[in-house]
Design a protein around this motif. Sequence first.
Motif, PDB file in Angstrom:
ATOM      1  N   ILE A   1       1.084  -1.255  -0.203  1.00 44.29           N
ATOM      2  CA  ILE A   1      -0.051  -0.086   0.384  1.00 44.29           C
ATOM      3  C   ILE A   1       1.125   1.345  -0.150  1.00 44.29           C
ATOM      4  CG2 ILE A   1      -1.668   1.235   1.549  1.00 44.29           C
ATOM      5  CD1 ILE A   1      -2.010  -1.719   2.516  1.00 44.29           C
TER       6      ILE A   1
ATOM      7  N   PRO B   1      -8.493   6.119  10.425  1.00 40.32           N
ATOM      8  CA  PRO B   1      -7.134   5.114  10.097  1.00 40.32           C
ATOM      9  C   PRO B   1      -7.199   3.863  10.050  1.00 40.32           C
ATOM     10  CG  PRO B   1      -6.336   7.474  11.094  1.00 40.32           C
ATOM     11  CD  PRO B   1      -7.450   7.395  10.879  1.00 40.32           C
ATOM     12  N   GLN B   2      -7.635   2.932  10.897  1.00 43.34           N
ATOM     13  CA  GLN B   2      -8.410   1.981  11.452  1.00 43.34           C
ATOM     14  C   GLN B   2      -9.029   1.206   9.680  1.00 43.34           C
ATOM     15  OE1 GLN B   2      -8.466   4.115  13.861  1.00 43.34           O
ATOM     16  NE2 GLN B   2      -7.186   3.203  15.406  1.00 43.34           N
TER      17      GLN B   2
ATOM     18  N   GLU C   1      -6.767   1.922   6.950  1.00 40.64           N
ATOM     19  CA  GLU C   1      -6.088  -0.084   6.117  1.00 40.64           C
ATOM     20  C   GLU C   1      -7.203  -0.926   6.295  1.00 40.64           C
ATOM     21  OE1 GLU C   1      -2.527  -2.382   8.773  1.00 40.64           O
ATOM     22  OE2 GLU C   1      -3.309  -0.515   9.884  1.00 40.64           O
TER      23      GLU C   1
ATOM     24  N   SER D   1      -6.273  -3.107   2.931  1.00 39.13           N
ATOM     25  CA  SER D   1      -5.641  -4.570   3.467  1.00 39.13           C
ATOM     26  C   SER D   1      -6.983  -5.761   2.887  1.00 39.13           C
ATOM     27  CB  SER D   1      -5.385  -4.677   4.843  1.00 39.13           C
ATOM     28  OG  SER D   1      -4.375  -3.527   4.746  1.00 39.13           O
TER      29      SER D   1
ATOM     30  N   TYR E   1      -5.830 -10.911   6.939  1.00 41.44           N
ATOM     31  CA  TYR E   1      -5.770  -9.678   7.887  1.00 41.44           C
ATOM     32  C   TYR E   1      -5.993  -9.490   9.091  1.00 41.44           C
ATOM     33  CZ  TYR E   1      -6.356  -4.830   9.370  1.00 41.44           C
ATOM     34  OH  TYR E   1      -5.573  -3.373   9.982  1.00 41.44           O
TER      35      TYR E   1
ATOM     36  N   ALA F   1      -4.526  -1.812  13.085  1.00 37.16           N
ATOM     37  CA  ALA F   1      -4.120  -1.036  12.637  1.00 37.16           C
ATOM     38  C   ALA F   1      -3.936   0.401  13.326  1.00 37.16           C
ATOM     39  CB  ALA F   1      -6.103  -1.244  11.606  1.00 37.16           C
TER      40      ALA F   1
ATOM     41  N   GLU G   1      -1.596   3.632  10.785  1.00 39.07           N
ATOM     42  CA  GLU G   1      -0.942   4.218   9.423  1.00 39.07           C
ATOM     43  C   GLU G   1      -1.031   3.703   7.848  1.00 39.07           C
ATOM     44  OE1 GLU G   1      -1.441   7.861   7.914  1.00 39.07           O
ATOM     45  OE2 GLU G   1      -2.080   8.055  10.924  1.00 39.07           O
ATOM     46  N   PRO G   2      -1.453   3.458   7.283  1.00 34.19           N
ATOM     47  CA  PRO G   2      -1.675   2.419   5.898  1.00 34.19           C
ATOM     48  C   PRO G   2       0.470   1.780   5.384  1.00 34.19           C
ATOM     49  CG  PRO G   2      -2.708   4.011   4.891  1.00 34.19           C
ATOM     50  CD  PRO G   2      -2.408   4.380   6.318  1.00 34.19           C
ATOM     51  N   ARG G   3       0.858   1.118   5.445  1.00 31.82           N
ATOM     52  CA  ARG G   3       1.695   0.760   5.869  1.00 31.82           C
ATOM     53  C   ARG G   3       2.034  -0.430   4.324  1.00 31.82           C
ATOM     54  NH1 ARG G   3       0.541   0.658  10.176  1.00 31.82           N
ATOM     55  NH2 ARG G   3      -0.315  -1.021  11.291  1.00 31.82           N
TER      56      ARG G   3
END
Length: 177
Positions: A59, A102-103, A106, A110, A148, A169, A171-173
Amino acid sequence: MTDELTNGAAAPQAEDQQASQFMVEKIYVKDLSFEVPNAPAVFNMDGENNLGMNMQHQITPVSDNAFEVVLHLTLNCQQGESTIYLAEVKQAGVFTLAGFDPQGVEFLLSTQAPAILYPYARQVLSDLIQAGGFPPFLLQPINFEGLYMDAMRQRAEEGAEGVNLEDAAGEPRHLDS
């Protein structure tokens, strides 16, 4: 009177639905590879083939609300020590998300984004394998949500900086599936 609400709960529901958006902007093949290193001898080989699959997804933020998700599938068909074929695809998409915490971002990137990309990647690989002179191969469905959740449990068990399942979850990573 169309402006009157008959159910008090209807107005907040409608606002929530409008505030949260998950959109597919673009789907494309980012990278593609097919190798038959021992051709034409592999077409005359007898024996059982072993097929291994590796899957990852990545991502990458594109802008404030847009993210590129790349689903990378690798199929390696072996017979003993000989490689029959190696097929790889990086199926990508750009997804726009708005109104999620944010959760939620993600989680969607995902689970839902790879689930949207997977049928495209599966078709590309199937066509590629068949064009390479081999029988068609159909990859089975994958439960991205289950993967996930397994990754979140593993992260929590490893004690990743106090992460627990409820707030695992962030920040997107980059994530491996």
